[in-house]
Design a protein around this motif. Structure first.
Motif, mmCIF file in Angstrom:
data_model
loop_
_atom_site.group_PDB
_atom_site.id
_atom_site.type_symbol
_atom_site.label_atom_id
_atom_site.label_comp_id
_atom_site.label_asym_id
_atom_site.label_seq_id
_atom_site.Cartn_x
_atom_site.Cartn_y
_atom_site.Cartn_z
ATOM 1 N N PRO A 24 7.303 -0.215 -4.530
ATOM 2 C CA PRO A 24 8.726 0.084 -4.690
ATOM 3 C C PRO A 24 9.546 -0.621 -3.608
ATOM 4 C CG PRO A 24 7.401 2.069 -4.809
ATOM 5 C CD PRO A 24 6.498 0.993 -4.338
ATOM 6 N N TYR A 25 10.783 -0.876 -3.933
ATOM 7 C CA TYR A 25 11.736 -1.601 -3.100
ATOM 8 C C TYR A 25 11.753 -1.100 -1.658
ATOM 9 C CZ TYR A 25 16.358 -3.794 -2.406
ATOM 10 O OH TYR A 25 17.403 -4.549 -1.989
ATOM 11 N N LYS A 26 11.684 -2.026 -0.703
ATOM 12 C CA LYS A 26 11.921 -1.748 0.720
ATOM 13 C C LYS A 26 10.874 -0.883 1.407
ATOM 14 C CE LYS A 26 16.943 -2.057 0.727
ATOM 15 N NZ LYS A 26 18.164 -1.474 1.189
ATOM 16 N N ILE A 27 9.644 -0.890 0.967
ATOM 17 C CA ILE A 27 8.616 -0.174 1.723
ATOM 18 C C ILE A 27 7.811 -1.227 2.470
ATOM 19 C CG2 ILE A 27 6.602 1.332 1.599
ATOM 20 C CD1 ILE A 27 7.808 2.669 -0.784
ATOM 21 N N GLN A 48 -1.377 3.144 0.042
ATOM 22 C CA GLN A 48 -1.348 4.219 -0.955
ATOM 23 C C GLN A 48 -1.209 3.625 -2.359
ATOM 24 O OE1 GLN A 48 2.809 5.911 0.102
ATOM 25 N NE2 GLN A 48 2.685 5.987 -2.148
ATOM 26 N N GLU A 49 -1.366 4.490 -3.340
ATOM 27 C CA GLU A 49 -1.152 4.063 -4.717
ATOM 28 C C GLU A 49 0.348 4.057 -4.999
ATOM 29 O OE1 GLU A 49 -2.842 6.656 -7.689
ATOM 30 O OE2 GLU A 49 -1.444 5.894 -9.187
ATOM 31 N N PHE A 50 0.846 2.995 -5.612
ATOM 32 C CA PHE A 50 2.242 2.959 -6.048
ATOM 33 C C PHE A 50 2.300 2.893 -7.576
ATOM 34 C CE2 PHE A 50 2.401 1.174 -1.724
ATOM 35 C CZ PHE A 50 3.306 2.044 -1.151
ATOM 36 N N TYR A 90 -4.276 -0.442 -4.395
ATOM 37 C CA TYR A 90 -4.925 -1.032 -5.570
ATOM 38 C C TYR A 90 -4.716 -2.547 -5.661
ATOM 39 C CZ TYR A 90 -5.732 3.676 -7.366
ATOM 40 O OH TYR A 90 -6.156 4.970 -7.533
ATOM 41 N N LEU A 91 -4.379 -3.175 -4.555
ATOM 42 C CA LEU A 91 -4.132 -4.622 -4.593
ATOM 43 C C LEU A 91 -5.334 -5.398 -5.173
ATOM 44 C CD1 LEU A 91 -2.321 -7.067 -3.841
ATOM 45 C CD2 LEU A 91 -3.383 -7.032 -1.574
ATOM 46 N N GLY A 92 -6.533 -5.043 -4.704
ATOM 47 C CA GLY A 92 -7.742 -5.745 -5.179
ATOM 48 C C GLY A 92 -7.941 -5.546 -6.671
#
Ligand code: SF4
Length: 314
Positions: A24-27, A48-50, A90-92
């Protein structure tokens, strides 16, 4: 819900790039002095999960379907949020999902979490990674990047080096130059020496091209950018400028005016090289004077030579 996939947009680093905003925006882990996203950044260092990786991949799939109709597939799918992409736990998994599209994956990170084994594991899956290296001395890093208080610069530097040792893809660095903060010769020398230790494919030098979040923060001027380029070149094989002019770079047209404007947007050119180029098209020096007069070029001195550099602002 707003769309989290955009483009493709032209990028000098990546060609045509389809962007994914995976947080999300600006984190962010930083609140950089020059951030163009704005001051109201939510700072955190815990991953964290987004969003669900599958949902993001489905958005990419539907956009690619539209693009395919026009036969303009992007060169890269780029994970580049308005914040820090490695905060996404969860980037990977996201990269794994995106690999199904058989398009190279790029990640643009501020590198603040790159010392973490799980972040490295995720980034190793990408084909192209850009790491931010604005400064390597503690005080300057603090002023430039305004890091979360739990971050440690030595960890980050070691993290970048250990990641570079393992990464088989294309690794580049990006150094933003802010006037009076990280653009002195001593700072630039230290930054260049650090970048030299891990030998990236290209070291990019950039300046803020939109109004920065904080008052009193200004882009480095043409003299400082020329000096930075020359100092970096003494240590790093490939150095390029990203000064906001993405179009037309390196188009060789036999047209001196176009050639010099496109080349100097990426590399400051020494006066003798400019003259050589000018003679190839039998142009006279008045053409060069016109470009200076039109405020499209700037002439600046460094190390006993004059250089021509594309003016950042018309
Ligand atoms: S890392 Fe990027 S998004 Fe985060 S504060 Fe710095 S410039 Fe803004």
């Amino acid at each position: 819900m707003e769309r989290r996939v955009f483009g493709p947009v032209p990028s000098r680093r990546l060609g045509q790039s389809l962007g994914i905003n995976n947080i999300p925006y600006k984190i962010c882990t930083y609140s950089c002095s020059y951030c163009q996203v704005g001051k109201a950044i939510k700072m955190q260092v815990n991953r964290q999960e987004f969003y669900k990786p599958k949902e993001l991949a489905d958005e990419v799939k539907s956009l690619l379907k539209d693009i395919q109709k026009n036969e303009q597939l992007p060169d890269y799918i780029t994970i580049v949020p308005d914040g820090e992409p490695t905060l996404d736990i969860y980037l990977g998994k996201l990269i794994d999902e995106l690999k199904n599209f058989k398009i190279p994956i790029a990640v643009i990170t501020n590198s603040s979490l790159i010392h973490l084994p799980d972040v490295q594991e995720d980034l190793l899956k990408a084909d192209f990674v850009s790491v931010k290296v604005d400064a390597v001395s503690f005080e300057t890093w603090k002023k430039m990047d305004r890091p979360h208080k739990k971050l440690n610069l030595d960890d980050i530097k070691q993290g970048i080096q250990s990641f570079a040792n393992q990464f088989g893809g294309k690794l580049v660095t990006e150094t933003m130059l802010v006037s009076g903060i990280n653009d002195s010769p001593v700072e630039l020398e230290n930054t260049a020496r650090f970048i030299e230790t891990f030998n990236p494919n290209t070291a990019y030098i950039s300046i803020p091209t939109r109004p920065p979040a904080f008052k009193g923060v200004f882009p480095a001027d043409e003299n400082a950018v020329t000096a930075a380029y020359n100092i970096f070149r003494q240590h790093i094989a490939k150095v390029e400028l990203l000064t906001g002019y993405e179009g037309n770079a390196f188009s060789s047209s036999g047209n001196f005016r176009e050639d010099i404007l496109s080349i100097t947007a990426v590399h400051p050119m020494r006066e003798d090289a400019v003259m050589e180029l000018m003679h190839k098209t039998n142009d006279g020096k008045e053409l060069l004077d016109n470009l200076l007069g039109e405020n499209l070029l700037e002439k600046s001195g460094y190390g006993g030579h004059y250089y021509y550099l594309r003016k950042f602002k018309k």
